[in-house]
Design a protein around this motif. Structure first.
Motif, PDB file in Angstrom:
ATOM      1  N   ASP A 601      56.909  58.743  -0.784  1.00  0.00           N
ATOM      2  CA  ASP A 601      57.230  57.597   0.065  1.00  0.00           C
ATOM      3  C   ASP A 601      56.027  57.224   0.925  1.00  0.00           C
ATOM      4  O   ASP A 601      55.203  58.068   1.285  1.00  0.00           O
ATOM      5  N   ASP A 602      55.918  55.935   1.278  1.00  0.00           N
ATOM      6  CA  ASP A 602      54.879  55.426   2.195  1.00  0.00           C
ATOM      7  C   ASP A 602      53.482  55.757   1.712  1.00  0.00           C
ATOM      8  O   ASP A 602      52.602  56.100   2.512  1.00  0.00           O
ATOM      9  N   PHE A 603      53.227  55.680   0.403  1.00  0.00           N
ATOM     10  CA  PHE A 603      51.905  56.050  -0.089  1.00  0.00           C
ATOM     11  C   PHE A 603      50.836  55.097   0.458  1.00  0.00           C
ATOM     12  O   PHE A 603      51.027  53.894   0.539  1.00  0.00           O
ATOM     13  N   GLY A 604      49.685  55.689   0.804  1.00  0.00           N
ATOM     14  CA  GLY A 604      48.562  54.917   1.334  1.00  0.00           C
ATOM     15  C   GLY A 604      48.376  55.069   2.826  1.00  0.00           C
ATOM     16  O   GLY A 604      47.354  54.657   3.380  1.00  0.00           O
ATOM     17  N   THR A 605      49.350  55.703   3.512  1.00  0.00           N
ATOM     18  CA  THR A 605      49.254  55.849   4.973  1.00  0.00           C
ATOM     19  C   THR A 605      48.715  57.206   5.382  1.00  0.00           C
ATOM     20  O   THR A 605      48.459  57.447   6.556  1.00  0.00           O
ATOM     21  N   GLY A 606      48.546  58.126   4.431  1.00  0.00           N
ATOM     22  CA  GLY A 606      48.076  59.470   4.760  1.00  0.00           C
ATOM     23  C   GLY A 606      46.662  59.692   4.276  1.00  0.00           C
ATOM     24  O   GLY A 606      45.868  58.774   4.131  1.00  0.00           O
ATOM     25  N   TYR A 607      46.344  60.987   3.991  1.00  0.00           N
ATOM     26  CA  TYR A 607      44.980  61.342   3.620  1.00  0.00           C
ATOM     27  C   TYR A 607      44.872  61.831   2.178  1.00  0.00           C
ATOM     28  O   TYR A 607      43.860  62.339   1.757  1.00  0.00           O
ATOM     29  N   SER A 608      45.939  61.708   1.392  1.00  0.00           N
ATOM     30  CA  SER A 608      45.911  62.246   0.045  1.00  0.00           C
ATOM     31  C   SER A 608      45.239  61.258  -0.906  1.00  0.00           C
ATOM     32  O   SER A 608      44.883  60.151  -0.544  1.00  0.00           O
ATOM     33  N   SER A 609      45.090  61.652  -2.156  1.00  0.00           N
ATOM     34  CA  SER A 609      44.552  60.786  -3.187  1.00  0.00           C
ATOM     35  C   SER A 609      45.446  60.907  -4.403  1.00  0.00           C
ATOM     36  O   SER A 609      46.187  61.881  -4.555  1.00  0.00           O
ATOM     37  N   LEU A 610      45.349  59.908  -5.309  1.00  0.00           N
ATOM     38  CA  LEU A 610      46.172  59.963  -6.507  1.00  0.00           C
ATOM     39  C   LEU A 610      45.807  61.161  -7.374  1.00  0.00           C
ATOM     40  O   LEU A 610      46.678  61.758  -8.015  1.00  0.00           O
ATOM     41  N   SER A 611      44.513  61.535  -7.359  1.00  0.00           N
ATOM     42  CA  SER A 611      44.117  62.694  -8.162  1.00  0.00           C
ATOM     43  C   SER A 611      44.748  63.968  -7.618  1.00  0.00           C
ATOM     44  O   SER A 611      45.095  64.880  -8.380  1.00  0.00           O
ATOM     45  N   TYR A 612      44.917  64.011  -6.293  1.00  0.00           N
ATOM     46  CA  TYR A 612      45.567  65.173  -5.694  1.00  0.00           C
ATOM     47  C   TYR A 612      47.030  65.256  -6.122  1.00  0.00           C
ATOM     48  O   TYR A 612      47.577  66.355  -6.330  1.00  0.00           O
ATOM     49  N   LEU A 613      47.675  64.095  -6.292  1.00  0.00           N
ATOM     50  CA  LEU A 613      49.095  64.074  -6.648  1.00  0.00           C
ATOM     51  C   LEU A 613      49.349  64.586  -8.062  1.00  0.00           C
ATOM     52  O   LEU A 613      50.493  64.867  -8.420  1.00  0.00           O
ATOM     53  N   ARG A 614      48.280  64.683  -8.876  1.00  0.00           N
ATOM     54  CA  ARG A 614      48.451  65.200 -10.237  1.00  0.00           C
ATOM     55  C   ARG A 614      48.981  66.623 -10.235  1.00  0.00           C
ATOM     56  O   ARG A 614      49.550  67.089 -11.223  1.00  0.00           O
ATOM     57  N   ARG A 615      48.797  67.313  -9.124  1.00  0.00           N
ATOM     58  CA  ARG A 615      49.231  68.708  -9.044  1.00  0.00           C
ATOM     59  C   ARG A 615      50.743  68.834  -8.911  1.00  0.00           C
ATOM     60  O   ARG A 615      51.292  69.918  -9.073  1.00  0.00           O
ATOM     61  N   PHE A 616      51.422  67.714  -8.592  1.00  0.00           N
ATOM     62  CA  PHE A 616      52.861  67.752  -8.343  1.00  0.00           C
ATOM     63  C   PHE A 616      53.631  67.085  -9.499  1.00  0.00           C
ATOM     64  O   PHE A 616      53.213  66.044 -10.006  1.00  0.00           O
ATOM     65  N   PRO A 617      54.790  67.652  -9.874  1.00  0.00           N
ATOM     66  CA  PRO A 617      55.621  67.048 -10.935  1.00  0.00           C
ATOM     67  C   PRO A 617      56.456  65.899 -10.381  1.00  0.00           C
ATOM     68  O   PRO A 617      57.673  66.009 -10.213  1.00  0.00           O
ATOM     69  N   LEU A 618      55.797  64.762 -10.111  1.00  0.00           N
ATOM     70  CA  LEU A 618      56.463  63.630  -9.469  1.00  0.00           C
ATOM     71  C   LEU A 618      56.899  62.586 -10.497  1.00  0.00           C
ATOM     72  O   LEU A 618      56.435  62.577 -11.640  1.00  0.00           O
TER      73      LEU A 618
END
Length: 702
Positions: A601-618
């Protein structure tokens, strides 16, 4: 009594009536030293026992409750033979004032709690040896009675001309410069740092006035400089005695205690206690031509997000950098003041957590405080570099001005804090002056908290659902669950007013569990009634996500509602995912194994990156509404939105755009292959009854 080498060891008296653990440790140490101990119950018994047994050493607990420790210390010192006894004051850490009062009352040394058993043994052994030395000197030289108030490290007998007649030095005193000893040397030749002339003048003054002289000075010991306290005591023959003791370690401890007592250990700034004293002193100064004093309360916005992303260790580093930046801004202001400006910074303090206070004096107009607040906001908005990452923070600043907003330090601080909360309520990254309306807002917040605690039991909370629309088919494929509060006297309260309050107070846990249960039950009812299956999305707060029983709670809710897990979607904010990655990944994988869908939720407001999200089964990524708002008129927002959609698809994630409000935004999202959208353009949040009709219409019902 125990004996050791045919020498009778006199008892040590321990006066402590509160801390049994301290007594046990001290008893053990005394037992190993071959000493006995007596423990009188009160001051009167203590004096009686002191006269009866004439102990070598007294351990005096400054926290004792059965007597005034300082008065008792003075009485012991005045009692016959008391000048030959070592009195060790036992003080709590930070009780610098107590130690000073005890020394003024006659204590010869001190110990700091918690007691170091080995150090206690060394102190007692040293005290025993010193007491025996003082007793021997007292027997042999009647004129020296009462001259030693501390543990002497060097005792010199001086002639009228300033020549050393006799001396007694401890083993560790450096005599390498005097291979033939000190006898016959001039007193000036004994000292090597800054003391010869001063000591010589004090000796002359002692002889002329027949009064004792005391001074503190430096003595070079090999390659080190030691601090010595020197007492010059005259006698009738005009041959004064000079007693020197090494107080280097004591001064070091006092300095450390002073630092701990008055400064914040993380940033080195003043602490709460110190700033209150500084403010009080500033207010006590007579006013000059109507000039004022201002308190600026600075709170760093969203520090929790930094801690969640980078960890508390780097969060502490950020606080140190923030402190440096505030201090730097204050110093620039102070330099301007010295060059003719009408304001002066008197102190900067950390109040704890992410709160700081700046004391501003000598301002002729409140505009001076506003100008400083603007500079602080500008300085703090510049990026900080943490572990090669640029981190941006903002601040909310509250200002209270004397005498308009309070006459005392406590009142000014409280009102500045209230104004800071008003600044937060106004959207953060701004400053606000204290007003009575701000105080009313603070009281309203407290009242609201009490009402929120009862809202669940009173059935004042309810949920609505906002449809999530498939941009290719135009059908409702999902529902976001939104909580509402119908207050009995205030009416509908916006979520932005009570959700942050629920987060701060921990009430979000029972409220969140209730929302999850209601959403699952309602969705199961829709499915059983024959409507086309849709998924219901429920937001998990950071507090909920960190709960150890989260998995069990969700499993139990699914079982009780008999909802197929694939029809439940859990929304987790970007910042929550970034916190403690190892445990977060484990929790996300457990949730995924249950069969539920997972959305960021609310992607773009924090400090993460899309490449970092690859680690999660989303499964789903939701673009924050702040990017969609100006996506058709702001080139940066448009570029970011395109990039998020493209990269999310490369990661096999579906994309939902939040906050779609017009045709132009919808067209942009369709042209860039966004999967789903939600917002007022399609539908406002609906009650379960209205949403049932909406779903029936979509299913082809009446």
């Amino acid at each position: 009594m125990k004996t050791n080498n045919v020498q009778v060891q006199r008892p040590v008296m321990l006066l402590s009536d509160d801390d049994s653990e301290v007594r046990r440790l001290v008893y053990d140490s005394l037992d190993r030293l071959g000493s006995e101990m007596e423990e009188p119950d009160n001051g009167e018994q203590t004096l009686a026992a002191f006269r009866r047994i004439q102990p070598e050493i007294v351990l005096l607990d400054l926290a004792m409750t059965q007597a005034d420790a300082f008065e008792l210390c003075a009485s012991l010192h005045r009692t016959g033979g008391g000048e030959r006894v070592s009195i060790l004051a036992v003080a709590g850490r930070g009780d610098l004032e107590g130690v000073r009062r005890a020394i003024d009352a006659g204590a010869t040394d001190f110990l700091i709690l918690p007691v170091d058993v080995e150090m206690l043994g060394l102190r007692l052994s040293c005290g025993r040896r010193s007491a025996q030395t003082r007793e021997r000197l007292s027997r042999n030289e009647e004129r020296n009675r009462g001259l030693i108030k501390g543990i002497p490290h060097l005792v010199l007998q001086i002639s009228k001309e300033g020549t050393v007649l006799d001396f007694e030095a401890p083993r560790d005193f450096d005599l390498r410069q005097f291979p033939d000893g000190l006898r016959g040397r001039r007193i000036q030749d004994v000292f090597f740092a800054d003391a010869p002339y001063v000591i010589a003048r004090c000796i002359e003054r002692a002889i002329e006035t027949a009064e004792s002289q005391v001074l503190e000075h430096n003595v070079r010991m090999g390659d080190d400089i030691h601090v010595y306290e020197t007492r010059i005591l005259p006698n009738a023959e005009g041959e004064p005695t000079v007693v020197m003791r090494d107080v280097t370690e004591r001064r070091k401890v006092e300095k450390e205690l002073l630092q701990l007592a008055y400064h914040d250990p993380l940033t080195g700034l003043l602490n709460q206690h110190s700033i209150k004293e500084r403010i009080a002193r500033a207010l006590d100064l007579p006013g000059q031509h109507g000039r004022m004093t201002a308190i600026l309360w600075v709170d760093i916005d969203h520090l929790k997000r930094v801690n969640a992303t980078f960890g508390h260790e780097l969060g502490d580093v950020l606080l140190q950098r923030v402190a440096d930046r505030i201090l730097g801004c204050a110093r620039r202001t102070d330099r301007k003041a010295r060059l003719g400006s009408d304001q002066s910074i008197k102190a900067v303090a950390r109040m704890g957590g992410d709160d700081f206070v700046v004391l501003l004096t000598e301002i002729s107009h409140v505009k001076g405080a506003a100008n400083l607040a603007k500079r602080l906001l500008d300085d703090l908005s510049q990026p900080f570099v943490l572990d090669r990452h640029e981190v941006y923070v903002t601040a909310s600043i509250g200002i209270a001005v004397h005498p308009h907003d309070g006459a005392e330090a406590g009142t000014l601080l409280k009102n500045a804090d209230s104004a800071m909360h008003h600044a937060k309520a106004e959207g953060r990254n701004n400053f606000q002056f204290y007003t009575s309306s701000g105080k009313s807002a603070a009281l309203k917040s407290l009242t609201l908290e009490g009402d929120l605690r009862m809202a669940l039991a009173r059935r004042e909370l309810f949920v609505e659902y906002q449809p999530e629309i498939d941009l290719k088919t135009g059908e409702t494929v999902g529902l976001e669950t939104l909580v509402r509060w119908d207050h009995p006297t205030l009416g509908l309260i916006p979520p932005l007013d009570f959700i942050p309050l629920a987060e701060e107070t921990g009430l979000i846990l029972p409220i969140g569990e209730w929302i999850l249960s209601i959403a699952c039950m309602q969705n199961a009812i829709w499915h059983k009634s024959g409507l086309e299956p849709v998924r219901v999305a429920v937001n998990l707060s950071g507090h909920q996500f960190r709960q150890r029983n989260l998995i069990k709670t969700i499993a139990k809710t699914l079982t009780n509602s008999r909802l197929d897990p694939q029809h439940l979607e859990l929304e987790i904010t970007e910042s929550t995912l970034m916190e403690n990655a190892a445990s977060t990944i484990h929790t996300v994988k457990e949730l995924k194994s249950m069969g539920v869908r997972l959305a960021v939720d609310d992607f773009g407001t924090g400090y993460s990156s899309l490449s970092y999200l690859r680690r999660f089964p989303l499964d789903v990524l939701k673009i924050d509404r702040s990017f969609i708002k100006d996506v058709t008129i702001n080139a940066d927002d448009a570029a970011i939105t395109r990039a998020i959609i493209a990269m999310a698809h490369n990661l096999n994630l579906e994309v939902i755009a939040e906050g779609v409000e017009n045709e132009q935004q919808l067209q942009f999202l369709q042209e860039n292959n966004c999967d789903m959208a939600q917002g007022y353009y399609y539908c406002r949040p609906l009650t379960p009854a209205k949403l049932t009709k909406h779903l029936e219409k979509q299913s082809g019902g009446v």
